[in-house]
Design a protein around this motif. Structure first.
Motif, PDB file in Angstrom:
ATOM      1  N   LYS A   9      -6.150  -8.663  57.758  1.00 53.70           N
ATOM      2  CA  LYS A   9      -5.304  -8.415  59.412  1.00 53.70           C
ATOM      3  C   LYS A   9      -4.782  -7.350  58.966  1.00 53.70           C
ATOM      4  O   LYS A   9      -4.704  -6.536  60.254  1.00 53.70           O
ATOM      5  N   TYR A  35     -15.201   2.453  63.419  1.00 53.39           N
ATOM      6  CA  TYR A  35     -14.581   2.896  64.164  1.00 53.39           C
ATOM      7  C   TYR A  35     -13.347   3.160  63.993  1.00 53.39           C
ATOM      8  O   TYR A  35     -12.844   1.904  63.325  1.00 53.39           O
ATOM      9  N   GLN A  37      -9.444   3.577  65.764  1.00 52.50           N
ATOM     10  CA  GLN A  37      -9.067   3.789  66.658  1.00 52.50           C
ATOM     11  C   GLN A  37      -7.731   4.247  67.032  1.00 52.50           C
ATOM     12  O   GLN A  37      -6.347   3.886  65.943  1.00 52.50           O
ATOM     13  N   PHE A  88      -6.025   1.941  63.873  1.00 55.71           N
ATOM     14  CA  PHE A  88      -6.521   0.527  63.664  1.00 55.71           C
ATOM     15  C   PHE A  88      -7.883   0.575  63.725  1.00 55.71           C
ATOM     16  O   PHE A  88      -8.454   1.644  63.822  1.00 55.71           O
ATOM     17  N   LEU A  90     -11.896  -1.233  63.009  1.00 57.32           N
ATOM     18  CA  LEU A  90     -12.945  -2.150  63.744  1.00 57.32           C
ATOM     19  C   LEU A  90     -14.501  -1.858  62.972  1.00 57.32           C
ATOM     20  O   LEU A  90     -14.942  -0.087  62.697  1.00 57.32           O
ATOM     21  N   TYR A 102     -21.199  -5.232  68.912  1.00 59.44           N
ATOM     22  CA  TYR A 102     -20.632  -6.210  68.963  1.00 59.44           C
ATOM     23  C   TYR A 102     -19.037  -6.272  67.422  1.00 59.44           C
ATOM     24  O   TYR A 102     -19.663  -5.957  66.967  1.00 59.44           O
ATOM     25  N   PHE A 103     -18.340  -6.930  67.931  1.00 58.02           N
ATOM     26  CA  PHE A 103     -16.833  -5.915  67.267  1.00 58.02           C
ATOM     27  C   PHE A 103     -15.464  -7.330  66.986  1.00 58.02           C
ATOM     28  O   PHE A 103     -16.590  -8.083  67.057  1.00 58.02           O
ATOM     29  N   GLY A 104     -15.553  -6.862  65.360  1.00 57.10           N
ATOM     30  CA  GLY A 104     -14.744  -7.636  64.432  1.00 57.10           C
ATOM     31  C   GLY A 104     -13.291  -7.317  65.449  1.00 57.10           C
ATOM     32  O   GLY A 104     -13.016  -6.734  66.027  1.00 57.10           O
ATOM     33  N   PRO A 105     -12.131  -7.811  65.208  1.00 57.01           N
ATOM     34  CA  PRO A 105     -10.555  -8.344  65.413  1.00 57.01           C
ATOM     35  C   PRO A 105     -10.309  -7.325  64.882  1.00 57.01           C
ATOM     36  O   PRO A 105      -8.775  -7.060  65.079  1.00 57.01           O
ATOM     37  N   GLY A 106     -10.662  -5.985  63.305  1.00 51.32           N
ATOM     38  CA  GLY A 106     -10.206  -5.221  63.374  1.00 51.32           C
ATOM     39  C   GLY A 106      -9.130  -5.361  62.196  1.00 51.32           C
ATOM     40  O   GLY A 106      -9.211  -6.691  61.911  1.00 51.32           O
ATOM     41  N   ARG A 108      -5.191  -3.363  60.386  1.00 52.23           N
ATOM     42  CA  ARG A 108      -4.903  -2.141  60.825  1.00 52.23           C
ATOM     43  C   ARG A 108      -4.062  -1.764  59.230  1.00 52.23           C
ATOM     44  O   ARG A 108      -3.553  -2.622  58.560  1.00 52.23           O
TER      45      ARG A 108
ATOM     46  N   TYR B  36     -15.769  -2.212  77.252  1.00 49.08           N
ATOM     47  CA  TYR B  36     -15.613  -3.361  77.211  1.00 49.08           C
ATOM     48  C   TYR B  36     -13.929  -3.714  77.034  1.00 49.08           C
ATOM     49  O   TYR B  36     -13.306  -2.750  77.923  1.00 49.08           O
ATOM     50  N   GLY B  41      -3.657  -5.627  69.681  1.00 57.50           N
ATOM     51  CA  GLY B  41      -4.570  -5.836  67.879  1.00 57.50           C
ATOM     52  C   GLY B  41      -5.315  -6.616  68.243  1.00 57.50           C
ATOM     53  O   GLY B  41      -5.719  -7.533  67.193  1.00 57.50           O
ATOM     54  N   GLN B  42      -6.574  -6.764  68.763  1.00 60.34           N
ATOM     55  CA  GLN B  42      -7.756  -7.409  69.124  1.00 60.34           C
ATOM     56  C   GLN B  42      -9.074  -6.279  68.768  1.00 60.34           C
ATOM     57  O   GLN B  42      -8.837  -4.792  68.836  1.00 60.34           O
ATOM     58  N   GLY B  43      -9.984  -7.036  68.221  1.00 58.82           N
ATOM     59  CA  GLY B  43     -10.950  -6.345  68.521  1.00 58.82           C
ATOM     60  C   GLY B  43     -11.307  -6.475  70.225  1.00 58.82           C
ATOM     61  O   GLY B  43     -10.760  -6.401  70.912  1.00 58.82           O
ATOM     62  N   LEU B  44     -12.738  -5.460  70.247  1.00 57.11           N
ATOM     63  CA  LEU B  44     -13.272  -5.217  71.379  1.00 57.11           C
ATOM     64  C   LEU B  44     -14.420  -6.431  72.503  1.00 57.11           C
ATOM     65  O   LEU B  44     -15.469  -7.178  71.728  1.00 57.11           O
ATOM     66  N   GLN B  45     -13.985  -6.927  73.210  1.00 60.46           N
ATOM     67  CA  GLN B  45     -15.597  -7.851  74.508  1.00 60.46           C
ATOM     68  C   GLN B  45     -15.900  -7.445  75.317  1.00 60.46           C
ATOM     69  O   GLN B  45     -15.459  -6.255  75.614  1.00 60.46           O
ATOM     70  N   LEU B  46     -17.101  -7.520  74.819  1.00 60.99           N
ATOM     71  CA  LEU B  46     -17.935  -6.777  76.122  1.00 60.99           C
ATOM     72  C   LEU B  46     -17.786  -7.206  77.064  1.00 60.99           C
ATOM     73  O   LEU B  46     -18.230  -8.304  77.481  1.00 60.99           O
TER      74      LEU B  46
END
Lengths: 112, 115
Positions: A9, A35, A37, A88, A90, A102-106, A108, B36, B41-46
């Motif tokens: 994380k 990506y 950010q 950050f 992703l 669909y994205f993961g939590p990233g 940092r 999105y 601190g989180q990912g992206l949600q559609l």
């Protein structure tokens, strides 16, 4: 549960070091993406891969490298050539014909 | 080249008030459009997506968006905002390159909700 996992994380890098960010998905998706950010800049595409053993540069690939040896995994290496790596990161995946990423939590990444 | 503009960097609304977040895109063909949401601190949600058909699309959490081709816009709306909606919202346009679908994101709008 199906999804995308990114680890760690938080990641710290010393000057001159390469670091590798992990991205794993169990969605059986063919395409995967990385990506970057930064505040106020939205998301910018680093690399993407449509199939195993194939990948293409995105808009900001300099200083980064990837591999796609398995369908489930798409690790990103931030090399010492990346002069401003603090950001950050992703990971995302896309199923064939679905058109929705669909994205993961990233992760940092911070430079010490 | 495709591009997305979100003209509002930061918006503050009161809980219970209506919300509209603006998105304008530039794309040569019929676009795939997405909204999105990202919590800190989180990912992206559609939230929702538009591919074709009805220009008013419904999404999760009570959000909707309307595709207006003549205005190159895809604005996000919610009739009554909840405090939990405070987050950053990203509009994106999708391009199918033939090898993989690529997204171009706007710079985001940060939503603050006051009680």
């Amino acid at each position: 549960d199906g999804g995308i996992t990114q680890s760690p994380k938080y990641l710290f890098r010393k000057e001159g070091q390469n670091v590798t960010l992990s991205c794993e998905q169990n969605l059986n998706h063919d395409a995967m993406y990385w990506y970057r950010q930064d505040p106020g800049q939205g998301l910018r595409l680093i690399y993407y891969s449509q199939i195993v053993n194939d990948f293409q540069k995105g808009d900001i690939a300099e200083g980064y490298s990837v591999s796609r040896e398995k369908k489930e995994s798409f690790p990103l290496t931030v090399t010492s050539a990346q002069k401003n790596p603090t950001a950050f990161y992703l990971c995302a995946s896309l199923g064939t014909g679905l058109e929705t990423q669909y994205f993961g939590p990233g992760t940092r990444l911070l430079v010490l | 080249a495709q591009s997305v503009t979100q003209p509002d960097i930061h918006i503050t609304v009161s809980e219970g008030a209506s919300l509209e977040l603006r998105c304008n895109y530039s794309y040569g063909a019929t676009p795939y459009l997405f909204w999105y949401v990202q919590s800190p601190g989180q990912g992206l949600q559609l939230l929702l997506k538009y591919f074709s058909g009805d220009t008013l699309v419904q999404g999760i959490k009570g959000f909707e968006a309307e595709f207006k081709r003549s205005q190159s816009s895809f604005n996000l709306r919610k009739p009554s905002v909840h405090w939990s909606d405070a987050a950053e919202y990203f509009c994106a346009v999708g391009q199918n390159t033939g090898t993989a679908s690529k997204l171009t994101f706007g710079t985001g709008t940060r939503l603050q909700v006051t009680l």
